[in-house]
Design an enzyme around this catalytic site. Structure first.
Site, mmCIF file in Angstrom:
data_model
loop_
_atom_site.group_PDB
_atom_site.id
_atom_site.type_symbol
_atom_site.label_atom_id
_atom_site.label_comp_id
_atom_site.label_asym_id
_atom_site.label_seq_id
_atom_site.Cartn_x
_atom_site.Cartn_y
_atom_site.Cartn_z
ATOM 1 N N GLU A 1 0.881 -1.179 0.000
ATOM 2 C CA GLU A 1 0.000 0.000 0.000
ATOM 3 C C GLU A 1 0.910 1.219 0.000
ATOM 4 O O GLU A 1 1.433 1.609 1.043
ATOM 5 C CB GLU A 1 -0.899 -0.019 1.248
ATOM 6 C CG GLU A 1 -1.860 -1.200 1.309
ATOM 7 C CD GLU A 1 -2.983 -1.103 0.282
ATOM 8 O OE1 GLU A 1 -3.238 0.004 -0.239
ATOM 9 O OE2 GLU A 1 -3.606 -2.139 -0.006
ATOM 10 N N CYS B 1 -2.397 9.434 2.542
ATOM 11 C CA CYS B 1 -1.938 8.825 1.288
ATOM 12 C C CYS B 1 -2.893 9.098 0.132
ATOM 13 O O CYS B 1 -2.474 9.222 -1.000
ATOM 14 C CB CYS B 1 -1.734 7.330 1.462
ATOM 15 S SG CYS B 1 -3.228 6.475 1.977
#
Ligand code: NDP
Length: 460
Positions: free
Chosen positions: A210, A244
């Site tokens: 990720e 993010c």
């Protein structure tokens, strides 16, 4: 705690004992995790505030409540997900039963990042526990208060033999990677992700990465500008831009650039007042290294809003910059902070080529009231996910798998995708013993072979 070969062997032994397989065990762990989040809500908020100066409301929204809703979603469906799926068996293989089971992976490693220090450790853990695995969780040392809270308290709520929190820095993570895990789930930067994948290759361990990237937000002339401004200003500056999936840069159609920038300035004043440094609702940069990196970006382009900073408190003002050249540092690397570069475009094709010039990001955000524009932009761009007329919430819907694409990562989690990531499909064929004709066994005489061919062709 120190983690060595005997700790690792102990965890594997615990997994092999089968304790973590039954539905009841998995349900108890998820309920325990939920109790931790419920009973320790205030300590969690205090720890995350100490680490990132994150407002209590944001911690509740993006960490505690977020995780609890994910747990509820999984608990409601886990029994169904665990059920073996029956598969049809061709007549010439009868009598037989065939099904696909979802098998736990074993001992898995979860490496979290600091920006959502609880969520990024516990959301993968939900998938790992639902999958019936033993987990080693390494929180980031850059969020030390949250890491310490997890290490000291989580074991009171979940089976401590099946969940180990290992504190430490990047070196500690690198040492963990020397052991052979059954899966590695990593959240963090591209560079470290590459190192993790290299280490994993030694044991051929599958990885979920990720990572980050430059997620664009595109606003066309057909957008509801006020809505776009309010939502972009919120999503970009939440957690001081250290998200993010935050919009990294803004592409706005030329005709609405000025009004959109004006509305965003207005929104920022409403959220954080005329002096965001004094606002209790505005976060700080996690460390000096990131502060210096972001401060250097403030001088690029022309200032629309913000631009201030304070080294002592690692404060960077919510900043909007326009006329940012394509080859500036702001447009090269993921910003991961409260600085929003704005570039304009005239046609949608131009916006698409600006997005395509960069690696596939985690998300693409689109603002338009015209469905055909949205469809065009969705089809012409690449990313892990898309959100139309809002931002970030594609990561909050448990039914939507979350993850990156290309350089922004590989693999998915959240909801069923998390369960799937932490289990593997296991095909099971259970054959009856009768009849057992000689046809398949040597010697393959031509008569028997002809008959075999006929039967297989007929029923395949
Ligand atoms: P890093 O890659 O530096 O760190 C991430 C984790 O890896 C931390 O736990 C860190 O430990 C650990 N680590 C550091 N070095 C190593 C190593 N050599 N081997 C194994 N593990 C190591 O991440 P950043 O701090 O740079 O985080 C920001 C990045 O993460 C951004 O790019 C952001 O977009 C991305 N991100 C992606 C998310 C997603 O869901 N896709 C969510 C959040 C962030 P320690 O911190 O203790 O040193």
């Amino acid at each position: 705690m120190t983690y060595d070969a005997s700790t690792h062997a102990g965890l594997r032994c615990y997994f092999d004992s089968g304790q973590t397989r039954p539905f009841e065990w998995r349900r108890a762990q998820l309920r325990g995790l939920d109790a931790f989040l419920r009973e320790r809500e205030h300590e969690i908020a205090a720890a995350v505030h100490a680490d990132l100066r994150k407002p209590v409301a944001e911690t509740w929204l993006t960490e505690t409540a977020w995780l609890r809703s994910e747990i509820r979603f999984v608990l409601k469906r886990l029994h169904r997900w665990m059920r073996p799926k029956k598969v049809g068996v061709p007549l010439h293989y009868q009598p037989a039963r065939a099904f696909v089971e979802r098998d736990p992976l074993g001992v898995v490693l979860i490496i979290g990042a600091w920006n959502y220090p609880l969520q990024l450790c516990l959301a993968p853990l939900i998938g790992a526990l639902a999958g019936g695995n033993v987990s080693v969780v390494k929180p980031s040392e850059m969020a030390p208060a949250t890491s310490a809270l997890l290490a000291s308290e989580l074991g009171r709520y979940v089976d401590p033999q099946a969940v180990r929190i290992v504190e430490g820095d990047g070196e500690a993570s690198a040492r963990l990677l020397e052991h052979c895990f059954d899966h590695i789930f990593f959240t963090g930067s591209r560079r470290t992700g590459q190192a993790v994948m290299q280490s994993a290759a030694r044991h051929l361990t599958p990885v979920t990465l990720e990572l980050g990237g430059k997620s664009p937000v595109i606003v066309t002339e057909k957008a509801d500008l006020r809505l776009a401004a309010r939502r972009i200003a919120w999503a970009k500056f939440l957690n001081a831009g250290q998200t993010c999936v935050a919009p990294d840069y803004l592409l706005v159609q030329e005709g609405v650039k000025e009004p959109l920038q004006g509305l965003m300035k207005e929104a920022l004043r409403l959220y954080y007042g005329s002096d965001p440094e004094a606002s209790a609702d505005y976060g700080r940069i996690v460390d000096d290294r990131n502060f210096r990196r972001l401060e250097a970006l403030l001088c690029e382009g022309s200032l629309v809003e913000g631009g201030g900073s304070n080294k002592a408190s690692r404060y960077i003002a919510p900043t909007i910059l326009h006329d940012v050249p394509e080859d500036s540092d702001l447009m090269k690397e993921e910003i991961f902070g409260p600085v929003l570069p704005v570039r304009s475009f005239t046609t949608l094709e131009e916006a698409v080529s600006m997005v395509r010039a960069l690696d596939a990001p985690l998300a693409v955000y689109l603002f338009s009231r015209d469905r055909s524009e949205l469809r065009y932009l969705i089809e012409q761009t690449r990313s892990g996910g898309v959100c139309c007329n809002d931002l970030l919430f594609q990561a909050s819907i448990p039914g939507l798998p979350f993850g990156g694409r290309g350089m922004s990562g590989m693999g998915r989690y959240h909801g069923k995708a998390g369960f799937d990531t932490f289990t593997t499909e296991r095909s099971v064929l259970d054959r009856g013993g009768f009849p057992d004709p000689d046809l398949r066994y040597p010697p393959y005489s031509s008569g028997r072979f002809d008959l075999l061919k006929k039967i297989v062709t007929l029923f395949s």
